[in-house]
Design a protein around this motif. Structure first.
Motif, PDB file in Angstrom:
ATOM      1  N   ASP A 525       0.860  -1.171   0.000  1.00  0.00           N
ATOM      2  CA  ASP A 525       0.000   0.000   0.000  1.00  0.00           C
ATOM      3  C   ASP A 525       0.903   1.230   0.000  1.00  0.00           C
ATOM      4  OD1 ASP A 525      -2.634  -1.102   0.096  1.00  0.00           O
ATOM      5  OD2 ASP A 525      -2.184  -1.787   2.119  1.00  0.00           O
ATOM      6  N   ALA A 526       0.454   2.309  -0.622  1.00  0.00           N
ATOM      7  CA  ALA A 526       1.314   3.484  -0.779  1.00  0.00           C
ATOM      8  C   ALA A 526       1.790   4.029   0.568  1.00  0.00           C
ATOM      9  CB  ALA A 526       0.575   4.572  -1.563  1.00  0.00           C
ATOM     10  N   TYR A 527       0.895   4.051   1.568  1.00  0.00           N
ATOM     11  CA  TYR A 527       1.279   4.605   2.870  1.00  0.00           C
ATOM     12  C   TYR A 527       2.345   3.742   3.548  1.00  0.00           C
ATOM     13  CZ  TYR A 527      -1.647   1.060   5.171  1.00  0.00           C
ATOM     14  OH  TYR A 527      -2.188  -0.118   5.612  1.00  0.00           O
ATOM     15  N   GLU A 528       2.379   2.431   3.247  1.00  0.00           N
ATOM     16  CA  GLU A 528       3.374   1.561   3.868  1.00  0.00           C
ATOM     17  C   GLU A 528       4.785   1.926   3.419  1.00  0.00           C
ATOM     18  OE1 GLU A 528       0.831  -2.563   4.504  1.00  0.00           O
ATOM     19  OE2 GLU A 528       1.874  -2.229   2.602  1.00  0.00           O
ATOM     20  N   VAL A 529       4.933   2.324   2.164  1.00  0.00           N
ATOM     21  CA  VAL A 529       6.246   2.712   1.667  1.00  0.00           C
ATOM     22  C   VAL A 529       6.739   3.962   2.394  1.00  0.00           C
ATOM     23  CG1 VAL A 529       7.550   3.445  -0.365  1.00  0.00           C
ATOM     24  CG2 VAL A 529       5.812   1.669  -0.576  1.00  0.00           C
ATOM     25  N   PHE A 530       5.826   4.930   2.594  1.00  0.00           N
ATOM     26  CA  PHE A 530       6.220   6.149   3.296  1.00  0.00           C
ATOM     27  C   PHE A 530       6.633   5.842   4.732  1.00  0.00           C
ATOM     28  CE2 PHE A 530       3.764   8.033  -0.158  1.00  0.00           C
ATOM     29  CZ  PHE A 530       4.561   9.106  -0.504  1.00  0.00           C
ATOM     30  N   ILE A 531       5.893   4.989   5.396  1.00  0.00           N
ATOM     31  CA  ILE A 531       6.209   4.662   6.796  1.00  0.00           C
ATOM     32  C   ILE A 531       7.534   3.918   6.880  1.00  0.00           C
ATOM     33  CG2 ILE A 531       5.464   3.296   8.793  1.00  0.00           C
ATOM     34  CD1 ILE A 531       2.575   3.924   7.982  1.00  0.00           C
ATOM     35  N   LEU A 532       7.770   2.976   5.963  1.00  0.00           N
ATOM     36  CA  LEU A 532       9.025   2.241   5.963  1.00  0.00           C
ATOM     37  C   LEU A 532      10.218   3.158   5.711  1.00  0.00           C
ATOM     38  CD1 LEU A 532       7.990  -0.986   4.010  1.00  0.00           C
ATOM     39  CD2 LEU A 532       8.645  -0.856   6.410  1.00  0.00           C
ATOM     40  N   THR A 541      -5.170   4.988   6.275  1.00  0.00           N
ATOM     41  CA  THR A 541      -6.307   4.386   5.567  1.00  0.00           C
ATOM     42  C   THR A 541      -7.484   5.338   5.459  1.00  0.00           C
ATOM     43  OG1 THR A 541      -7.128   3.418   7.639  1.00  0.00           O
ATOM     44  CG2 THR A 541      -5.633   2.063   6.299  1.00  0.00           C
ATOM     45  N   GLY A 542      -7.217   6.639   5.594  1.00  0.00           N
ATOM     46  CA  GLY A 542      -8.279   7.634   5.493  1.00  0.00           C
ATOM     47  C   GLY A 542      -8.849   8.065   6.817  1.00  0.00           C
ATOM     48  N   VAL A 543      -8.507   7.381   7.885  1.00  0.00           N
ATOM     49  CA  VAL A 543      -8.960   7.737   9.235  1.00  0.00           C
ATOM     50  C   VAL A 543      -7.741   7.748  10.147  1.00  0.00           C
ATOM     51  CG1 VAL A 543     -11.270   6.783   8.934  1.00  0.00           C
ATOM     52  CG2 VAL A 543      -9.443   5.318   9.787  1.00  0.00           C
ATOM     53  N   PRO A 544      -7.798   8.500  11.236  1.00  0.00           N
ATOM     54  CA  PRO A 544      -6.644   8.540  12.145  1.00  0.00           C
ATOM     55  C   PRO A 544      -6.282   7.146  12.647  1.00  0.00           C
ATOM     56  CG  PRO A 544      -8.190  10.298  12.669  1.00  0.00           C
ATOM     57  CD  PRO A 544      -8.881   9.426  11.678  1.00  0.00           C
ATOM     58  N   ALA A 545      -5.019   6.786  12.533  1.00  0.00           N
ATOM     59  CA  ALA A 545      -4.539   5.481  12.991  1.00  0.00           C
ATOM     60  C   ALA A 545      -3.033   5.558  13.192  1.00  0.00           C
ATOM     61  CB  ALA A 545      -4.882   4.383  11.972  1.00  0.00           C
ATOM     62  N   VAL A 546      -2.542   4.712  14.075  1.00  0.00           N
ATOM     63  CA  VAL A 546      -1.113   4.661  14.338  1.00  0.00           C
ATOM     64  C   VAL A 546      -0.571   3.340  13.804  1.00  0.00           C
ATOM     65  CG1 VAL A 546       0.682   4.661  16.103  1.00  0.00           C
ATOM     66  CG2 VAL A 546      -1.360   6.090  16.401  1.00  0.00           C
ATOM     67  N   ILE A 547       0.178   3.426  12.711  1.00  0.00           N
ATOM     68  CA  ILE A 547       0.817   2.257  12.118  1.00  0.00           C
ATOM     69  C   ILE A 547       2.305   2.529  12.079  1.00  0.00           C
ATOM     70  CG2 ILE A 547       1.017   0.791  10.077  1.00  0.00           C
ATOM     71  CD1 ILE A 547      -1.854   1.448   9.393  1.00  0.00           C
ATOM     72  N   SER A 548       3.055   1.703  12.743  1.00  0.00           N
ATOM     73  CA  SER A 548       4.497   1.919  12.851  1.00  0.00           C
ATOM     74  C   SER A 548       5.260   1.075  11.846  1.00  0.00           C
ATOM     75  CB  SER A 548       4.968   1.577  14.270  1.00  0.00           C
ATOM     76  OG  SER A 548       4.824   0.180  14.503  1.00  0.00           O
ATOM     77  N   LYS A 549       6.552   1.367  11.731  1.00  0.00           N
ATOM     78  CA  LYS A 549       7.431   0.587  10.859  1.00  0.00           C
ATOM     79  C   LYS A 549       7.482  -0.861  11.332  1.00  0.00           C
ATOM     80  CE  LYS A 549      11.222   2.598   9.663  1.00  0.00           C
ATOM     81  NZ  LYS A 549      12.611   3.149   9.649  1.00  0.00           N
ATOM     82  N   THR A 550       7.463  -1.064  12.644  1.00  0.00           N
ATOM     83  CA  THR A 550       7.504  -2.420  13.193  1.00  0.00           C
ATOM     84  C   THR A 550       6.258  -3.212  12.790  1.00  0.00           C
ATOM     85  OG1 THR A 550       8.785  -1.640  15.082  1.00  0.00           O
ATOM     86  CG2 THR A 550       7.696  -3.774  15.311  1.00  0.00           C
ATOM     87  N   ASP A 551       5.101  -2.557  12.781  1.00  0.00           N
ATOM     88  CA  ASP A 551       3.859  -3.225  12.387  1.00  0.00           C
ATOM     89  C   ASP A 551       3.965  -3.771  10.962  1.00  0.00           C
ATOM     90  OD1 ASP A 551       2.697  -2.644  14.832  1.00  0.00           O
ATOM     91  OD2 ASP A 551       1.909  -0.712  14.121  1.00  0.00           O
ATOM     92  N   ILE A 552       4.540  -2.997  10.072  1.00  0.00           N
ATOM     93  CA  ILE A 552       4.647  -3.414   8.673  1.00  0.00           C
ATOM     94  C   ILE A 552       5.687  -4.522   8.519  1.00  0.00           C
ATOM     95  CG2 ILE A 552       5.141  -2.630   6.323  1.00  0.00           C
ATOM     96  CD1 ILE A 552       4.222   0.160   7.212  1.00  0.00           C
ATOM     97  N   LEU A 553       6.792  -4.418   9.257  1.00  0.00           N
ATOM     98  CA  LEU A 553       7.807  -5.469   9.211  1.00  0.00           C
ATOM     99  C   LEU A 553       7.236  -6.791   9.706  1.00  0.00           C
ATOM    100  CD1 LEU A 553      10.895  -3.474  10.567  1.00  0.00           C
ATOM    101  CD2 LEU A 553      10.598  -4.346   8.240  1.00  0.00           C
TER     102      LEU A 553
END
Length: 561
Positions: A525-532, A541-553
């Motif tokens: 997903d596009a936002y995952e690249v920015f976070i990484l 995802t269009g709403v406030p959320a906290v997704i960290s680099k660790t979550d994606i890893l």
């Protein structure tokens, strides 16, 4: 949303990035560590389909699809057949497991529907008023609301899936055969097949339910599950319903040469000669079938003699254990030409990696005269005449091979052939390639392309879906070859038009990105690249959320919990 995401990835993998291997965890880790990457593209399936349709137009195959029009209605309609067939082809390439998934994934997609000719208003509101419902009135003012004033709350799609199913079901069997044969002829004329083809012939069941209109049925023996055998029940009777297909396939190009469709109870040998003759006709002077590997279900003396005497095709087929020629071949194994081969291969990986040596021991026996069925008249009372002389046939006895090692109680394999057997290993390898049609064509068609999931549960819908699915499997394979050819021409400075379509793909601004690092790729997903890459995204995802680099890893397996 998960269904749409899976379809987008499958479209990309089948139409463009098939030569790279997916390494989601590896590239995720590389992005998080700040390493450089080679290429980034938007995952835009509309651009990919545009390029694929360009390929069909260039080869003249698109005209064949337009010839499928069943002309099912004479009244004026906003829906034209070219749009219908293109939408169904998209459904097949997207790998939608069930036909009704076409509604949310394809019919509601603005880019895809624009590609086949619908405008934005038609995608949102449909092409007619049929199917629209006015909300129930709550007040006197509400009751005066007209149909034109009501607006659909969601994307309606240009037309309903049931209309699409009706069109596909109405395609004539003769039109489907013309499409398939015409496609093979065009591909042969453009050198997509080798000059000498070592082809494979096999049949496969396309199972349906008992309620399928027009299906066949057959009762056969089947080994029950191991937990039910208990060393007593070896086989049980099972009745299955559905259809059967015959295919001649080239394992080198991974393209089919001919296809036939019938009900499931039809014997394998009934359509064997017809499908081989069709394959030869389709190839014309552009290529030639020099050998044919078949299973024992095609054991028929007149068919094998026809291959040898009329078509001049070398055949490879296993003998049945109750045949005289099988018994004679085993008895003469000590006097034949023996050949042994040993090859080592690696098993496992890392610490568990070991080396295994495969062993083959085969014997070639020529000029056997105990196959009385092998001739112009096949089996019959003429074999008992005193002046009857059987045609000679060659055999290869497989004394040992990897399969025999793993199944020591299995019957010894005897391969019958009209080829020389002075190098029996070569005959063994030629027959052993037959398994490729089961795995590379039939199993792939059932598990990945859902060939047993037609638009409707009747014989006509099954036939249309089977033909169109195998046509699309062939065309996507040919498309990949065409893309390689276009790249090579572009490298030489020739203008091919492919650059314009590549720019379209890059400009697609979807929610997903595909990242390449040489021969690896990963989809995010596009936002995952920015976070990484170290950027905080407050509304990923269009709403406030906290997704960290660790979550994606953790999500992609690049980091263990």
């Amino acid at each position: 949303m998960k269904l749409i995401s899976q379809a987008s990835q499958r479209i990309a993998e089948r139409l463009t990035w098939c030569t790279a291997s997916r390494d989601q965890a590896g590239i995720t880790k590389d992005l998080a560590e700040g390493k450089d990457i080679s290429e980034v593209y938007g995952l835009g399936e509309a651009g990919l389909f545009d390029e694929f349709f360009c390929f069909l137009e260039e080869l003249g195959i698109m005209n064949l699809f337009m010839g499928l029009d069943p002309g099912r209605t004479e009244r004026a309609s906003n829906i034209k057949f070219p749009a219908v067939i293109l939408i169904y082809l998209m459904r097949i390439v997207a790998g939608l497991a069930f036909f009704w998934h076409v509604d949310p994934v394809i019919l509601h997609s603005q880019p895809l529907m624009r590609l086949v000719g619908f405008n934005g208003r038609q995608v949102r509101e449909g092409t007619c008023a049929r199917g629209r419902k006015t909300p129930a009135p709550q007040t006197q003012n509400d009751s005066a609301q007209t149909l034109d004033d009501s607006q659909p709350s969601t994307i309606r799609g240009p037309f309903c899936p049931d209309s699409l199913a009706a069109y596909i079901q109405a395609i004539a069997a003769s039109a489907l055969e013309r499409l398939f044969n015409g496609m093979v002829t065009i591909l042969a004329a453009h050198s997509y097949f080798p000059k000498k083809i070592h082809a494979l012939l096999d049949s496969s069941e396309i199972q349906s339910t008992e309620l399928c209109e027009g299906c066949g049925r057959v009762t056969k023996e089947k080994a029950p599950p191991l937990r039910r055998r208990k060393k007593r029940i070896r086989k049980v009777l099972e009745t299955v319903f559905g259809f059967k297909i015959w295919a001649v396939w080239d394992p080198t190009s991974r393209l089919p040469l001919a296809l036939r469709f019938a009900t499931i109870e039809t014997s394998d040998v009934d359509l064997a000669r017809e499908v081989v003759q069709q394959a030869v006709t389709n190839l014309g002077d552009h290529a030639r079938i020099v050998s044919l590997a078949v299973d024992r279900g095609f054991m028929d003396g007149t068919f094998l003699w026809w291959l040898h005497d009329t078509m001049h095709i070398t055949f490879y087929i296993p003998a049945k254990t109750n045949m005289h020629v099988y018994i004679d071949a085993l008895a003469l194994a000590d006097k034949g030409t023996r050949e042994i081969r040993d090859e080592s291969r690696s098993v496992g990986s890392g610490k568990n990696k070991t080396s295994v040596v495969d062993h083959w021991d085969v014997v070639g026996i020529d000029s056997l005269t105990s196959a009385g069925f092998y001739g112009e008249f096949g089996s019959g009372s003429h074999e008992n005449r005193k002046d009857f002389v059987a045609n000679s046939i060659n055999a290869v006895v497989v004394l040992d091979d990897p399969y025999k090692r793993n199944n020591p109680n299995s019957d010894t394999l005897v391969i019958l052939t009209n080829a020389p057997v002075d190098s029996p290993i070569k005959v063994y390898d030629s027959y052993d390639a037959r398994s490729e049609i089961e795995n590379g064509l039939f199993r792939e068609a059932k598990q990945a392309w859902f060939i047993q999931r037609p638009a409707r549960n009747n014989a006509d819908a099954f036939r249309s879906h089977v033909y169109l699915t195998l046509v699309m499997m062939a065309l996507t394979a040919a498309f990949q070859t065409w893309m390689d050819r276009q790249d090579k021409l572009a490298e030489k400075g020739q203008e091919t038009g492919i650059r314009k379509f590549r720019q379209k793909v890059r400009q697609e601004n979807g929610n997903k990105l595909i990242i390449f690092d040489e021969d690896r790729y990963a989809i995010f997903d596009a936002y995952e690249v920015f976070i990484l890459c170290g950027t905080n995204v407050r509304k990923p995802t269009g709403v406030p959320a906290v997704i960290s680099k660790t979550d994606i890893l953790l999500k992609y397996g690049a980091l263990l919990e």
